[in-house]
Scaffold this motif. Structure first.
Motif, PDB file in Angstrom:
ATOM      1  N   THR A   1       0.837  -1.204   0.000  1.00 33.10           N
ATOM      2  CA  THR A   1       0.000   0.000   0.000  1.00 33.10           C
ATOM      3  C   THR A   1       0.869   1.250   0.000  1.00 33.10           C
ATOM      4  O   THR A   1       0.566   2.232  -0.698  1.00 33.10           O
ATOM      5  CB  THR A   1      -0.926   0.008   1.221  1.00 33.10           C
ATOM      6  N   ALA A   2       1.965   1.238   0.775  1.00 28.23           N
ATOM      7  CA  ALA A   2       2.883   2.386   0.782  1.00 28.23           C
ATOM      8  C   ALA A   2       3.481   2.597  -0.606  1.00 28.23           C
ATOM      9  O   ALA A   2       3.586   3.738  -1.084  1.00 28.23           O
ATOM     10  CB  ALA A   2       3.988   2.158   1.811  1.00 28.23           C
ATOM     11  N   ALA A   3       3.855   1.495  -1.274  1.00 29.52           N
ATOM     12  CA  ALA A   3       4.397   1.612  -2.628  1.00 29.52           C
ATOM     13  C   ALA A   3       3.350   2.176  -3.591  1.00 29.52           C
ATOM     14  O   ALA A   3       3.677   2.996  -4.465  1.00 29.52           O
ATOM     15  CB  ALA A   3       4.882   0.242  -3.111  1.00 29.52           C
ATOM     16  N   ALA A   4       2.105   1.755  -3.428  1.00 34.43           N
ATOM     17  CA  ALA A   4       1.031   2.260  -4.295  1.00 34.43           C
ATOM     18  C   ALA A   4       0.802   3.749  -4.071  1.00 34.43           C
ATOM     19  O   ALA A   4       0.549   4.501  -5.024  1.00 34.43           O
ATOM     20  CB  ALA A   4      -0.252   1.470  -4.034  1.00 34.43           C
ATOM     21  N   VAL A   5       0.896   4.203  -2.816  1.00 33.53           N
ATOM     22  CA  VAL A   5       0.728   5.629  -2.503  1.00 33.53           C
ATOM     23  C   VAL A   5       1.832   6.452  -3.166  1.00 33.53           C
ATOM     24  O   VAL A   5       1.574   7.507  -3.767  1.00 33.53           O
ATOM     25  CB  VAL A   5       0.721   5.849  -0.980  1.00 33.53           C
ATOM     26  N   VAL A   6       3.078   5.970  -3.092  1.00 33.57           N
ATOM     27  CA  VAL A   6       4.201   6.688  -3.699  1.00 33.57           C
ATOM     28  C   VAL A   6       4.049   6.719  -5.225  1.00 33.57           C
ATOM     29  O   VAL A   6       4.302   7.740  -5.867  1.00 33.57           O
ATOM     30  CB  VAL A   6       5.540   6.034  -3.303  1.00 33.57           C
TER      31      VAL A   6
END
Length: 376
Positions: free
Chosen positions: A354-359
């Motif tokens: 999810t953090a990677a998707a946000v970035v």
């Protein structure tokens, strides 16, 4: 050492900022603290939010100025949700902390005790680093305007009165600098409260795995009793995680939704600014935003993966002579195949993907913003 010792610094910051009511106050003490908290939050936080909103509406036709204000405004709006969540659900959070420090989650066995103490020490170090980083960024944010050729306030705000008087401007400058520090360090403390609770849950999962592996290893005959206790322990951990998701689901949802926009705007500011000190400040701020995102997603990812390993620890190898214990462990292994994962608002799973998707979304927003500005 108490398991919740890693949260001590964050709780202390929230106490001094009027968010976390100390225990053991008298009736008059509670009233005085509520007044103190109300004045502190309204004076140094909510007034600033209103002033930032006023600035955004004043310069809607100026992209650069609007971005200047919107970067912190979005962060402050999400922080307001966190503050209200902690204030309104504080008793539930305190019950969770009491549960972590209680006999159900405290172990006397030296090996298990070492696991909990190691996790607590590491979390405490990380928490102090987070608070120091937030404080450093806030200080830089207050210094930058003083180094520019044209002196401005640290925050892009609009007030219904003239702030350029001989005495009023220094007072407003000091007020804005204090507000940035109070809000920044307070936000870091509120974020680490959630991150620390995640870490404590992961440590309890580690303890559960060790207890499951120990069943039958010492040749004892009370394996069924041990397995039953492990099942109850597992259920307590599940309820703990579910309670955490119910309390902090909305703030985490707001955090994920706004972080992509905040990262986009911060990167834009870094690319267009001509002032080295301002660039350093924005880089520090970008690091804090990434750290803020990872404070939720990394512990959540660790908890998710460790909970899946419970299934391996619980799966019975050779219990042909003890069907009762085998049945209990098999049921535990089946339940553990459903990970202990928190879904923020039912939309975003709190984990590293999810953090990677946000970035990734942030970069898409930034590319779109640059494209639109190039056309203009």
């Amino acid at each position: 050492m108490k398991n919740s010792q890693c949260l001590a610094s964050s709780i202390a910051v929230m106490k001094y900022s009027g968010v976390w009511k100390p225990d053991g106050l008298s009736y008059r003490g509670e009233i005085a603290y509520k007044i103190f908290g109300f004045v502190t939050q309204v004076l140094f936080f909510y007034f600033i939010i209103l002033a930032e909103i006023g600035y955004v509406f004043t310069f809607l036709d100026n992209v650069e100025r609007m971005v200047d204000a919107a970067v912190l405004l979005l962060s402050h709006l999400v922080q307001a949700v966190k503050v209200m969540t902690i204030i309104l659900r504080q008793e539930r959070i305190k019950r969770m902390i009491a549960m972590v420090d209680g006999p159900a989650f405290t172990k006397s066995d030296p090996k298990l005790k070492t696991i909990l103490e190691s996790a607590t020490r590491l979390a405490a170090i990380v928490g102090n680093i987070v608070l120091c980083s937030a404080c450093t960024t806030s200080i830089f944010w207050g210094i930058v305007p003083a180094l520019n050729p044209e002196l401005t306030l640290p925050l892009r705000t609009a007030y219904p009165f003239d702030i350029h008087g001989t005495f009023i401007f220094p007072a407003m400058y000091a007020y804005s600098s204090i507000s940035v520090t109070v809000a920044g360090v307070g936000d870091a403390a509120e974020n680490f409260l959630v991150s620390g609770l995640f870490t404590l849950a992961s440590a309890q999962v580690d303890v559960l795995r060790e207890e499951l592996k120990a069943i039958g290893a010492d040749g004892c005959t009370d394996n069924f009793k041990k397995a039953t206790l492990c099942v109850k322990y597992h259920q307590r951990i599940i309820r703990y995680v579910e309670e955490m998701a119910d309390i902090f689901g909305l703030p985490m949802l707001c955090q994920f939704v706004t972080t992509s926009v905040v990262i986009c705007m911060t990167i834009y500011k870094i690319t267009v600014t001509q002032e080295p000190v301002e660039m350093v400040t924005m880089v520090f701020y970008l690091m804090c935003v990434f750290m803020e995102l990872l404070m939720y997603c990394y512990p959540g990812d660790v908890l998710l993966n460790k909970s899946l390993l419970v299934s391996e620890a619980a799966y019975p190898n050779d219990w042909s002579g003890d069907k009762q214990t085998s049945r209990v462990l098999l049921l535990t292994a089946l339940r553990a195949q459903r990970p202990l994962a928190i879904d923020a608002g039912g939309l975003f799973r709190v984990c590293l993907p999810t953090a990677a998707a946000v970035v990734q979304t942030s970069y898409s927003y930034y590319a779109l913003l640059r494209q639109q500005l190039a056309k203009e």
